[in-house]
Write a protein that holds these residues in place. Structure first.
Motif, PDB file in Angstrom:
ATOM      1  N   LYS A   1      -9.766   1.993  -1.776  1.00  0.00           N
ATOM      2  CA  LYS A   1      -8.341   1.880  -1.467  1.00  0.00           C
ATOM      3  C   LYS A   1      -7.945   0.486  -0.998  1.00  0.00           C
ATOM      4  CE  LYS A   1      -6.875   6.523  -0.415  1.00  0.00           C
ATOM      5  NZ  LYS A   1      -6.227   7.385   0.582  1.00  0.00           N
ATOM      6  N   ALA A   2      -8.895  -0.357  -0.712  1.00  0.00           N
ATOM      7  CA  ALA A   2      -8.577  -1.661  -0.139  1.00  0.00           C
ATOM      8  C   ALA A   2      -7.816  -2.550  -1.112  1.00  0.00           C
ATOM      9  CB  ALA A   2      -9.855  -2.358   0.312  1.00  0.00           C
ATOM     10  N   PHE A   3      -7.995  -2.374  -2.392  1.00  0.00           N
ATOM     11  CA  PHE A   3      -7.380  -3.269  -3.358  1.00  0.00           C
ATOM     12  C   PHE A   3      -6.238  -2.632  -4.140  1.00  0.00           C
ATOM     13  CE2 PHE A   3     -11.761  -4.655  -2.730  1.00  0.00           C
ATOM     14  CZ  PHE A   3     -11.528  -5.939  -2.275  1.00  0.00           C
ATOM     15  N   LYS A   4      -5.814  -1.424  -3.755  1.00  0.00           N
ATOM     16  CA  LYS A   4      -4.728  -0.756  -4.458  1.00  0.00           C
ATOM     17  C   LYS A   4      -3.401  -1.075  -3.784  1.00  0.00           C
ATOM     18  CE  LYS A   4      -7.285   3.124  -6.282  1.00  0.00           C
ATOM     19  NZ  LYS A   4      -7.429   4.568  -6.337  1.00  0.00           N
ATOM     20  N   LYS A   5      -2.357  -1.220  -4.572  1.00  0.00           N
ATOM     21  CA  LYS A   5      -1.015  -1.405  -4.039  1.00  0.00           C
ATOM     22  C   LYS A   5      -0.506  -0.079  -3.496  1.00  0.00           C
ATOM     23  CE  LYS A   5       0.125  -5.665  -5.296  1.00  0.00           C
ATOM     24  NZ  LYS A   5       0.360  -6.686  -4.346  1.00  0.00           N
ATOM     25  N   VAL A   6       0.308  -0.158  -2.487  1.00  0.00           N
ATOM     26  CA  VAL A   6       0.908   1.033  -1.917  1.00  0.00           C
ATOM     27  C   VAL A   6       2.055   1.454  -2.822  1.00  0.00           C
ATOM     28  CG1 VAL A   6       2.097   1.963   0.096  1.00  0.00           C
ATOM     29  CG2 VAL A   6       0.262   0.310   0.394  1.00  0.00           C
TER      30      VAL A   6
ATOM     31  N   ASP B   1       5.567  -3.019   2.395  1.00  0.00           N
ATOM     32  CA  ASP B   1       4.284  -2.446   2.782  1.00  0.00           C
ATOM     33  C   ASP B   1       3.163  -3.391   2.382  1.00  0.00           C
ATOM     34  OD1 ASP B   1       5.493  -0.203   3.778  1.00  0.00           O
ATOM     35  OD2 ASP B   1       5.179   0.987   1.975  1.00  0.00           O
ATOM     36  N   ILE B   2       2.087  -3.324   3.114  1.00  0.00           N
ATOM     37  CA  ILE B   2       0.924  -4.130   2.773  1.00  0.00           C
ATOM     38  C   ILE B   2      -0.216  -3.198   2.409  1.00  0.00           C
ATOM     39  CG2 ILE B   2       1.647  -6.051   4.222  1.00  0.00           C
ATOM     40  CD1 ILE B   2      -0.419  -5.189   6.268  1.00  0.00           C
ATOM     41  N   THR B   3      -1.152  -3.718   1.634  1.00  0.00           N
ATOM     42  CA  THR B   3      -2.303  -2.922   1.223  1.00  0.00           C
ATOM     43  C   THR B   3      -3.267  -2.796   2.405  1.00  0.00           C
ATOM     44  OG1 THR B   3      -3.556  -4.835   0.465  1.00  0.00           O
ATOM     45  CG2 THR B   3      -2.085  -3.782  -1.140  1.00  0.00           C
ATOM     46  N   PRO B   4      -4.161  -1.821   2.360  1.00  0.00           N
ATOM     47  CA  PRO B   4      -5.168  -1.714   3.420  1.00  0.00           C
ATOM     48  C   PRO B   4      -6.034  -2.975   3.535  1.00  0.00           C
ATOM     49  CG  PRO B   4      -5.064   0.325   2.191  1.00  0.00           C
ATOM     50  CD  PRO B   4      -4.189  -0.657   1.466  1.00  0.00           C
ATOM     51  N   PHE B   5      -6.304  -3.631   2.395  1.00  0.00           N
ATOM     52  CA  PHE B   5      -7.085  -4.866   2.429  1.00  0.00           C
ATOM     53  C   PHE B   5      -6.336  -5.955   3.197  1.00  0.00           C
ATOM     54  CE2 PHE B   5      -8.292  -8.981   0.572  1.00  0.00           C
ATOM     55  CZ  PHE B   5      -9.634  -8.972   0.890  1.00  0.00           C
ATOM     56  N   GLN B   6      -5.035  -6.080   2.958  1.00  0.00           N
ATOM     57  CA  GLN B   6      -4.248  -7.075   3.672  1.00  0.00           C
ATOM     58  C   GLN B   6      -4.207  -6.770   5.171  1.00  0.00           C
ATOM     59  OE1 GLN B   6      -0.687  -6.605   1.348  1.00  0.00           O
ATOM     60  NE2 GLN B   6      -1.051  -8.510   0.205  1.00  0.00           N
ATOM     61  N   ALA B   7      -4.115  -5.503   5.524  1.00  0.00           N
ATOM     62  CA  ALA B   7      -4.126  -5.117   6.936  1.00  0.00           C
ATOM     63  C   ALA B   7      -5.465  -5.469   7.584  1.00  0.00           C
ATOM     64  CB  ALA B   7      -3.841  -3.631   7.081  1.00  0.00           C
TER      65      ALA B   7
END
Length: 93
Positions: free
Chosen positions: A53-58, A69-75
């Motif tokens: 899920k780190a590289f998927k767009k919300v 929104d930001i992706t989990p990777f960006q967070a």
């Protein structure tokens, strides 16, 4: 100062000695068996929920990319940047 160092070494010997390391390993083995080898049995699920899920767009419900929104990777990278930046500032001080 030598007394403080010797007291610190004594306490470190107790806390991180062979007995404590064996106790930590035993507790890890106990919970692995007690929980039914959860981390091995569900590796695919765990991998998909973290790295996958780190590289998927919300996405919104209608399929569009959510604005703001930001992706989990960006967070995660923002969190790491905050921690490393604070450490650098404290280290210099």
């Amino acid at each position: 100062m030598d007394i403080l160092i010797s007291v610190n070494d004594f306490i470190n010997g107790i806390v991180w000695g062979p007995i404590m390391i064996c106790l930590i390993a035993a507790v890890g083995i106990y919970f692995t068996v007690r929980l039914g080898f959860f981390q091995v049995k569900n590796f695919g699920f765990l991998f998909r929920q973290t790295v996958g899920k780190a590289f998927k767009k919300v996405k919104e419900d209608n399929g569009d990319t959510a604005v703001g929104d930001i992706t989990p990777f960006q967070a995660a990278m923002t969190s790491v940047a905050a921690i490393v930046g604070s450490g650098n500032i404290a280290g210099v001080a």
